[in-house]
Design a protein around this motif. Structure first.
Motif, PDB file in Angstrom:
ATOM      1  N   GLY A 140       8.509  79.420  10.109  1.00  0.00           N
ATOM      2  CA  GLY A 140       8.979  80.629  10.761  1.00  0.00           C
ATOM      3  C   GLY A 140       9.584  80.386  12.139  1.00  0.00           C
ATOM      4  O   GLY A 140      10.277  81.236  12.676  1.00  0.00           O
ATOM      5  N   VAL A 141       9.362  79.205  12.717  1.00  0.00           N
ATOM      6  CA  VAL A 141       9.928  78.880  14.026  1.00  0.00           C
ATOM      7  C   VAL A 141      11.376  78.408  13.930  1.00  0.00           C
ATOM      8  O   VAL A 141      12.017  78.159  14.938  1.00  0.00           O
ATOM      9  N   ALA A 174      16.927  71.551   9.707  1.00  0.00           N
ATOM     10  CA  ALA A 174      16.521  72.845  10.234  1.00  0.00           C
ATOM     11  C   ALA A 174      16.836  72.895  11.725  1.00  0.00           C
ATOM     12  O   ALA A 174      16.764  71.884  12.416  1.00  0.00           O
ATOM     13  N   VAL A 175      17.195  74.082  12.183  1.00  0.00           N
ATOM     14  CA  VAL A 175      17.435  74.313  13.605  1.00  0.00           C
ATOM     15  C   VAL A 175      16.349  75.249  14.109  1.00  0.00           C
ATOM     16  O   VAL A 175      16.156  76.339  13.569  1.00  0.00           O
ATOM     17  N   ALA A 176      15.630  74.796  15.138  1.00  0.00           N
ATOM     18  CA  ALA A 176      14.579  75.625  15.740  1.00  0.00           C
ATOM     19  C   ALA A 176      15.212  76.720  16.591  1.00  0.00           C
ATOM     20  O   ALA A 176      16.387  76.630  16.955  1.00  0.00           O
ATOM     21  N   GLY A 183      17.141  75.751  19.544  1.00  0.00           N
ATOM     22  CA  GLY A 183      18.397  75.032  19.336  1.00  0.00           C
ATOM     23  C   GLY A 183      18.254  73.584  18.928  1.00  0.00           C
ATOM     24  O   GLY A 183      19.247  72.922  18.621  1.00  0.00           O
ATOM     25  N   LYS A 184      17.047  73.048  18.879  1.00  0.00           N
ATOM     26  CA  LYS A 184      16.846  71.645  18.485  1.00  0.00           C
ATOM     27  C   LYS A 184      17.031  71.489  16.987  1.00  0.00           C
ATOM     28  O   LYS A 184      16.606  72.327  16.199  1.00  0.00           O
ATOM     29  N   LEU A 185      17.663  70.373  16.607  1.00  0.00           N
ATOM     30  CA  LEU A 185      17.921  70.052  15.204  1.00  0.00           C
ATOM     31  C   LEU A 185      16.852  69.093  14.709  1.00  0.00           C
ATOM     32  O   LEU A 185      16.531  68.107  15.367  1.00  0.00           O
ATOM     33  N   TYR A 186      16.301  69.389  13.523  1.00  0.00           N
ATOM     34  CA  TYR A 186      15.283  68.546  12.913  1.00  0.00           C
ATOM     35  C   TYR A 186      15.710  68.162  11.511  1.00  0.00           C
ATOM     36  O   TYR A 186      16.352  68.945  10.811  1.00  0.00           O
TER      37      TYR A 186
END
Length: 85
Positions: free
Chosen positions: A50-51, A69-71, A74-77
Protein backbone atom coordinates in the motif's frame (compact mmCIF):
# COMPACT_ATOMS: atom_id res chain seq x y z
CA UNK A 1 -13.70 -7.01 -0.98
CA UNK A 2 -12.08 -4.24 -2.99
CA UNK A 3 -9.24 -5.28 -5.24
CA UNK A 4 -6.97 -3.13 -7.35
CA UNK A 5 -5.73 -4.68 -10.59
CA UNK A 6 -2.05 -4.15 -11.25
CA UNK A 7 -2.06 -5.77 -14.64
CA UNK A 8 -1.26 -8.68 -16.83
CA UNK A 9 1.43 -10.86 -15.28
CA UNK A 10 2.15 -12.66 -18.52
CA UNK A 11 2.46 -16.39 -18.06
CA UNK A 12 3.99 -16.20 -14.58
CA UNK A 13 3.73 -19.95 -13.87
CA UNK A 14 4.52 -21.10 -17.44
CA UNK A 15 1.31 -23.12 -17.91
CA UNK A 16 0.39 -21.43 -21.17
CA UNK A 17 -2.33 -19.21 -19.63
CA UNK A 18 -2.22 -15.47 -18.87
CA UNK A 19 -2.01 -14.62 -15.17
CA UNK A 20 -2.89 -11.37 -13.35
CA UNK A 21 -1.40 -9.41 -10.43
CA UNK A 22 -3.57 -7.37 -8.06
CA UNK A 23 -3.73 -5.86 -4.57
CA UNK A 24 -6.43 -6.90 -2.13
CA UNK A 25 -7.99 -4.68 0.56
CA UNK A 26 -5.13 -5.61 2.97
CA UNK A 27 -2.61 -4.30 0.39
CA UNK A 28 -1.26 -7.81 -0.15
CA UNK A 29 0.10 -8.51 -3.61
CA UNK A 30 -1.72 -11.47 -5.14
CA UNK A 31 -1.20 -13.52 -8.27
CA UNK A 32 -4.27 -14.93 -9.99
CA UNK A 33 -3.50 -17.99 -12.10
CA UNK A 34 -5.32 -18.06 -15.41
CA UNK A 35 -7.24 -21.12 -16.53
CA UNK A 36 -9.89 -21.96 -19.09
CA UNK A 37 -12.44 -21.14 -16.35
CA UNK A 38 -10.94 -17.70 -15.57
CA UNK A 39 -8.84 -16.92 -12.51
CA UNK A 40 -9.65 -19.67 -10.03
CA UNK A 41 -6.44 -20.08 -8.02
CA UNK A 42 -4.66 -17.28 -6.14
CA UNK A 43 -1.34 -16.96 -4.30
CA UNK A 44 -0.05 -14.19 -2.04
CA UNK A 45 3.33 -13.06 -3.36
CA UNK A 46 3.88 -10.05 -1.07
CA UNK A 47 2.46 -7.76 1.61
CA UNK A 48 2.72 -4.09 2.59
CA UNK A 49 2.35 -2.83 -0.99
CA UNK A 50 0.00 0.00 0.00
CA UNK A 51 3.01 2.34 0.29
CA UNK A 52 3.56 2.13 -3.45
CA UNK A 53 2.05 4.62 -5.87
CA UNK A 54 2.75 2.44 -8.93
CA UNK A 55 3.43 -1.28 -9.39
CA UNK A 56 4.15 -2.86 -12.74
CA UNK A 57 5.45 -6.12 -14.12
CA UNK A 58 8.75 -5.53 -15.75
CA UNK A 59 10.40 -8.69 -16.89
CA UNK A 60 10.33 -12.47 -16.91
CA UNK A 61 13.29 -14.58 -18.03
CA UNK A 62 13.62 -18.27 -17.35
CA UNK A 63 12.55 -18.78 -13.74
CA UNK A 64 13.14 -15.12 -12.69
CA UNK A 65 10.18 -12.77 -12.18
CA UNK A 66 10.63 -9.04 -11.63
CA UNK A 67 8.27 -6.27 -10.56
CA UNK A 68 9.08 -2.59 -10.45
CA UNK A 69 7.35 -0.31 -7.98
CA UNK A 70 7.48 3.40 -7.21
CA UNK A 71 6.98 4.42 -3.58
CA UNK A 72 4.91 7.46 -2.69
CA UNK A 73 8.18 9.33 -1.98
CA UNK A 74 9.27 8.73 -5.59
CA UNK A 75 11.89 6.02 -4.98
CA UNK A 76 12.04 3.19 -7.51
CA UNK A 77 12.28 -0.41 -6.28
CA UNK A 78 12.83 -3.70 -8.10
CA UNK A 79 11.59 -6.93 -6.58
CA UNK A 80 12.79 -10.26 -7.91
CA UNK A 81 11.30 -13.71 -7.39
CA UNK A 82 12.62 -17.05 -8.46
CA UNK A 83 9.71 -19.15 -9.71
CA UNK A 84 9.65 -22.82 -8.79
CA UNK A 85 6.83 -25.15 -9.69
Amino acid sequence: AAMQAIGNAGDWNTDGKTDIIFLNEKKELLLGYGSTAGFTKFAKIGHGWGVMSYIGRAHMAGNKRNLYAVAKDGKLYRYEWEWRR
